[in-house]
Design a protein around this motif. Structure first.
Motif, PDB file in Angstrom:
ATOM      1  N   UNK A   1      45.766  28.869  43.544  1.00 14.56           N
ATOM      2  CA  UNK A   1      46.048  30.294  43.340  1.00 14.56           C
ATOM      3  C   UNK A   1      47.114  30.478  42.257  1.00 14.56           C
ATOM      4  N   UNK A   2      46.938  31.456  41.373  1.00 13.44           N
ATOM      5  CA  UNK A   2      47.862  31.631  40.247  1.00 13.44           C
ATOM      6  C   UNK A   2      49.320  31.798  40.648  1.00 13.44           C
ATOM      7  N   UNK A   3      49.578  32.333  41.833  1.00 15.00           N
ATOM      8  CA  UNK A   3      50.969  32.538  42.241  1.00 15.00           C
ATOM      9  C   UNK A   3      51.687  31.226  42.565  1.00 15.00           C
ATOM     10  N   UNK A   4      50.958  30.104  42.592  1.00 13.45           N
ATOM     11  CA  UNK A   4      51.568  28.794  42.855  1.00 13.45           C
ATOM     12  C   UNK A   4      51.623  27.905  41.619  1.00 13.45           C
ATOM     13  N   UNK A   5      51.077  28.395  40.506  1.00  9.66           N
ATOM     14  CA  UNK A   5      51.080  27.619  39.266  1.00  9.66           C
ATOM     15  C   UNK A   5      52.096  28.240  38.311  1.00  9.66           C
ATOM     16  N   UNK A   6      53.075  27.423  37.912  1.00 10.11           N
ATOM     17  CA  UNK A   6      54.188  27.914  37.109  1.00 10.11           C
ATOM     18  C   UNK A   6      54.276  27.186  35.778  1.00 10.11           C
TER      19      UNK A   6
END
Length: 176
Positions: free
Chosen positions: A142-147
């Protein structure tokens, strides 16, 4: 007064301690597949760790961080993945992980890295400048976990692929 923490490069003598620290650090984490120690062993065996640091206190390894090159689908070079990062449970929440991340990022900058990315906890990594950037993704997460933390002047577009060691789910044999 607390004993000081030393952040230094991994040595061959640290390998067993890093293995044990990694297992202990992820043991109670629900999101973990408990393969982090195998990932580190595979990265090391492949010669893929660009930066591998330990945190030491009173001669004991209590933390570890690894950085390895990633592939970006648009061909951008000089991008690295952060992880795994491990701190023994009894030393967590004392700034040791932060010190490892900061020193690791300083080492990447010294190497001329263009950026760093990771999969991690949404509230932790933003304090280092990492953020979600829609034009760069890691498939299956999920994009909210990729930084992403740009260290150069441009952010790539596309998808990131971490070293194949991140697929490790058991110890592998490596013949010399």
């Amino acid at each position: 007064m607390k004993p000081s923490i030393i952040i230094r490069d991994e040595t061959a003598a640290d390998i067993a301690a890093i293995h044990d620290v990694t297992i202990a650090a992820f043991q109670s984490m629900e999101f973990s597949h408990h393969t982090e120690q195998f990932i580190i062993a595979e990265l090391r065996a492949a010669g893929a760790m660009a930066v591998s640091l330990v945190a030491e206190r009173d001669g004991q390894v209590i933390g570890h961080i690894a950085f390895s090159l990633v592939t970006v689908s648009d061909g951008s070079l000089g991008w690295y993945g952060l992880g795994p990062v491990s701190v023994l449970p009894e030393y967590q929440r004392q700034g040791i992980g932060k010190a490892l991340v900061e020193e690791g990022l300083a080492r990447l900058r010294a190497l001329g890295a263009q950026g760093c990315c990771l999969v991690g906890h949404p509230e932790y990594y933003v304090k280092f400048g990492f953020r979600n950037i829609p034009q760069l993704a890691y498939e299956g997460v999920p994009p909210e976990y990729f930084f992403v933390l740009p260290l150069g002047d441009r952010v790539p577009q596309g998808t990131v692929t971490f070293h194949e060691a991140f697929l490790a789910d058991s110890p592998q044999r490596h013949d010399s």
